[in-house]
Structure formats: structure tokens, C-alpha cells
Design a protein around this motif. Structure first.
Motif, PDB file in Angstrom:
ATOM      1  N   SER A  37       2.453  46.217 -29.549  1.00 52.42           N
ATOM      2  CA  SER A  37       0.996  46.347 -29.609  1.00 52.42           C
ATOM      3  C   SER A  37       0.590  46.595 -31.051  1.00 52.42           C
ATOM      4  O   SER A  37       1.384  47.068 -31.864  1.00 52.42           O
ATOM      5  N   ASP A  38      -0.660  46.256 -31.356  1.00 47.82           N
ATOM      6  CA  ASP A  38      -1.181  46.462 -32.707  1.00 47.82           C
ATOM      7  C   ASP A  38      -1.995  47.758 -32.756  1.00 47.82           C
ATOM      8  O   ASP A  38      -2.127  48.447 -31.734  1.00 47.82           O
ATOM      9  N   PRO A  39      -2.553  48.116 -33.912  1.00 44.57           N
ATOM     10  CA  PRO A  39      -3.319  49.372 -34.010  1.00 44.57           C
ATOM     11  C   PRO A  39      -4.551  49.437 -33.105  1.00 44.57           C
ATOM     12  O   PRO A  39      -5.068  50.518 -32.839  1.00 44.57           O
ATOM     13  N   ASP A  40      -5.023  48.273 -32.620  1.00 41.44           N
ATOM     14  CA  ASP A  40      -6.166  48.245 -31.705  1.00 41.44           C
ATOM     15  C   ASP A  40      -5.732  48.302 -30.240  1.00 41.44           C
ATOM     16  O   ASP A  40      -6.545  48.056 -29.343  1.00 41.44           O
ATOM     17  N   ASP A  41      -4.446  48.569 -29.990  1.00 39.97           N
ATOM     18  CA  ASP A  41      -3.874  48.614 -28.639  1.00 39.97           C
ATOM     19  C   ASP A  41      -3.963  47.275 -27.918  1.00 39.97           C
ATOM     20  O   ASP A  41      -4.053  47.215 -26.689  1.00 39.97           O
ATOM     21  N   GLU A  42      -3.925  46.207 -28.683  1.00 41.40           N
ATOM     22  CA  GLU A  42      -3.853  44.850 -28.144  1.00 41.40           C
ATOM     23  C   GLU A  42      -2.435  44.351 -28.337  1.00 41.40           C
ATOM     24  O   GLU A  42      -1.704  44.843 -29.203  1.00 41.40           O
ATOM     25  N   VAL A  43      -2.027  43.353 -27.559  1.00 38.82           N
ATOM     26  CA  VAL A  43      -0.709  42.752 -27.768  1.00 38.82           C
ATOM     27  C   VAL A  43      -0.731  42.098 -29.144  1.00 38.82           C
ATOM     28  O   VAL A  43      -1.651  41.328 -29.471  1.00 38.82           O
ATOM     29  N   ALA A  44       0.248  42.429 -29.982  1.00 35.54           N
ATOM     30  CA  ALA A  44       0.317  41.877 -31.343  1.00 35.54           C
ATOM     31  C   ALA A  44       0.433  40.363 -31.283  1.00 35.54           C
ATOM     32  O   ALA A  44       1.079  39.809 -30.387  1.00 35.54           O
ATOM     33  N   SER A  45      -0.171  39.690 -32.242  1.00 34.37           N
ATOM     34  CA  SER A  45      -0.209  38.219 -32.232  1.00 34.37           C
ATOM     35  C   SER A  45       1.179  37.602 -32.202  1.00 34.37           C
ATOM     36  O   SER A  45       1.381  36.562 -31.587  1.00 34.37           O
ATOM     37  N   PHE A  46       2.150  38.226 -32.815  1.00 31.16           N
ATOM     38  CA  PHE A  46       3.502  37.673 -32.898  1.00 31.16           C
ATOM     39  C   PHE A  46       4.356  37.982 -31.672  1.00 31.16           C
ATOM     40  O   PHE A  46       5.417  37.396 -31.474  1.00 31.16           O
ATOM     41  N   SER A  47       3.921  38.924 -30.841  1.00 33.29           N
ATOM     42  CA  SER A  47       4.735  39.392 -29.725  1.00 33.29           C
ATOM     43  C   SER A  47       4.916  38.282 -28.690  1.00 33.29           C
ATOM     44  O   SER A  47       3.946  37.666 -28.242  1.00 33.29           O
ATOM     45  N   SER A  48       6.166  38.024 -28.310  1.00 28.66           N
ATOM     46  CA  SER A  48       6.455  36.978 -27.327  1.00 28.66           C
ATOM     47  C   SER A  48       5.827  37.315 -25.983  1.00 28.66           C
ATOM     48  O   SER A  48       5.645  38.482 -25.641  1.00 28.66           O
ATOM     49  N   ARG A  49       5.506  36.259 -25.243  1.00 26.58           N
ATOM     50  CA  ARG A  49       4.829  36.412 -23.959  1.00 26.58           C
ATOM     51  C   ARG A  49       5.515  35.581 -22.893  1.00 26.58           C
ATOM     52  O   ARG A  49       6.186  34.600 -23.179  1.00 26.58           O
ATOM     53  N   GLY A  50       5.293  35.965 -21.652  1.00 23.26           N
ATOM     54  CA  GLY A  50       5.843  35.237 -20.519  1.00 23.26           C
ATOM     55  C   GLY A  50       4.891  34.187 -20.030  1.00 23.26           C
ATOM     56  O   GLY A  50       3.981  33.808 -20.764  1.00 23.26           O
ATOM     57  N   PRO A  51       5.087  33.723 -18.835  1.00 25.14           N
ATOM     58  CA  PRO A  51       6.048  34.248 -17.885  1.00 25.14           C
ATOM     59  C   PRO A  51       7.473  33.851 -18.250  1.00 25.14           C
ATOM     60  O   PRO A  51       7.687  32.980 -19.088  1.00 25.14           O
ATOM     61  N   SER A  52       8.413  34.497 -17.582  1.00 25.25           N
ATOM     62  CA  SER A  52       9.818  34.155 -17.789  1.00 25.25           C
ATOM     63  C   SER A  52      10.106  32.846 -17.054  1.00 25.25           C
ATOM     64  O   SER A  52       9.291  32.387 -16.257  1.00 25.25           O
ATOM     65  N   PRO A  53      11.264  32.238 -17.288  1.00 24.72           N
ATOM     66  CA  PRO A  53      11.626  31.037 -16.532  1.00 24.72           C
ATOM     67  C   PRO A  53      11.673  31.274 -15.023  1.00 24.72           C
ATOM     68  O   PRO A  53      11.641  30.331 -14.243  1.00 24.72           O
ATOM     69  N   TRP A  54      11.717  32.563 -14.604  1.00 24.06           N
ATOM     70  CA  TRP A  54      11.753  32.917 -13.189  1.00 24.06           C
ATOM     71  C   TRP A  54      10.381  33.391 -12.713  1.00 24.06           C
ATOM     72  O   TRP A  54      10.253  34.046 -11.689  1.00 24.06           O
ATOM     73  N   ASN A  55       9.352  33.093 -13.497  1.00 22.17           N
ATOM     74  CA  ASN A  55       7.956  33.435 -13.190  1.00 22.17           C
ATOM     75  C   ASN A  55       7.681  34.926 -13.088  1.00 22.17           C
ATOM     76  O   ASN A  55       6.776  35.338 -12.377  1.00 22.17           O
ATOM     77  N   GLU A  56       8.445  35.747 -13.788  1.00 20.24           N
ATOM     78  CA  GLU A  56       8.138  37.171 -13.871  1.00 20.24           C
ATOM     79  C   GLU A  56       7.189  37.402 -15.043  1.00 20.24           C
ATOM     80  O   GLU A  56       7.277  36.721 -16.058  1.00 20.24           O
ATOM     81  N   VAL A  57       6.300  38.368 -14.877  1.00 19.73           N
ATOM     82  CA  VAL A  57       5.389  38.733 -15.961  1.00 19.73           C
ATOM     83  C   VAL A  57       6.208  39.404 -17.047  1.00 19.73           C
ATOM     84  O   VAL A  57       6.992  40.317 -16.781  1.00 19.73           O
ATOM     85  N   LYS A  58       6.071  38.946 -18.255  1.00 25.83           N
ATOM     86  CA  LYS A  58       6.754  39.532 -19.407  1.00 25.83           C
ATOM     87  C   LYS A  58       5.768  39.567 -20.563  1.00 25.83           C
ATOM     88  O   LYS A  58       4.951  38.674 -20.687  1.00 25.83           O
TER      89      LYS A  58
END
Length: 114
Positions: A37-58
Motif C-alpha cells: 500500500s502507498d501513503p494514501d492507503d491505496e494499493v501501490a501502483s507497482f503492486s502485483s494484482r490477481g486474480p491468480s490462475p486459480w481465480n483466487e483474489v490476490k
């Protein structure tokens, strides 16, 4: 592993913001993936995101991962960004939870905001 008292915390990676960028081992089913997370409590722009290949939230959770002071070789410190900076925050929370009760598991606990 959780039943054996071992809780693995994996960094989700720094390949965001596109979807499906969380890689193994964080993308594997049932794993606990940590995003940044960034200082604004948002997901940082560089942070990887899902879903996973198994459709799990990541990622499973995000923690501070931008402008984190980190030790570097030579007894020095630098400010760094990344999911690897966020994961120790989560590992620390898990350790504190386990110090209260060895049977407590973040996988079975209500959502906690770090």
C-alpha cells in the motif's frame, strides 16, 4: 503447514498494476499473498494484482510498502519500495497473533486492517 504452526507470508510481486501479475509462490491456491500500500492507503501502483490462475483474489492483504526504511549491507539504511517491504509488517502481525495463541490463524480470523 498452518496446522503444523507454520504460516508462510509471500510477497505478491512488483509487476502491477495489470491484472494476473501475481506470480508463484504467492499465486498458488491457499497462500497468503501480500501486496504493497502507498501513503494514501491505496494499493501501490507497482503492486502485483490477481486474480491468480486459480481465480483466487490476490493479494490477500496489503501493508505499507512505499518509502519503507530498510537496512542494507554495511550497517546502513535506505528507503525502499516493494511488496518485499510490506511482507515483514504482515509477518510481524502473524507472530503477534501466534504469541497470544498458537492456534490462531490469519486464514481463519476476521479481516484485520494493518
Amino acid at each position: 503447514l498452518d496446522a503444523a504452526g507454520i504460516f508462510l507470508v509471500f510477497s505478491s510481486g512488483n509487476e502491477g498494476p495489470d491484472p494476473e501479475t501475481v506470480r508463484s509462490p504467492a499465486s498458488l491456491p491457499g497462500t497468503f499473498a501480500v501486496g504493497a500500500s502507498d501513503p494514501d492507503d491505496e494499493v501501490a501502483s507497482f503492486s502485483s494484482r490477481g486474480p491468480s490462475p486459480w481465480n483466487e483474489v490476490k493479494p490477500t492483504v496489503v501493508a505499507p510498502g512505499v518509502s519503507v526504511q530498510s537496512s542494507v549491507p554495511g550497517g546502513l539504511y535506505e528507503v525502499k519500495d516493494g511488496t518485499s517491504m510490506a511482507s515483514p509488517h504482515v509477518a510481524g502481525v502473524v507472530a503477534l497473533m501466534r504469541s497470544v495463541s498458537a492456534t490462531v490463524s490469519p486464514l481463519k480470523s476476521p479481516l484485520v486492517t494493518i
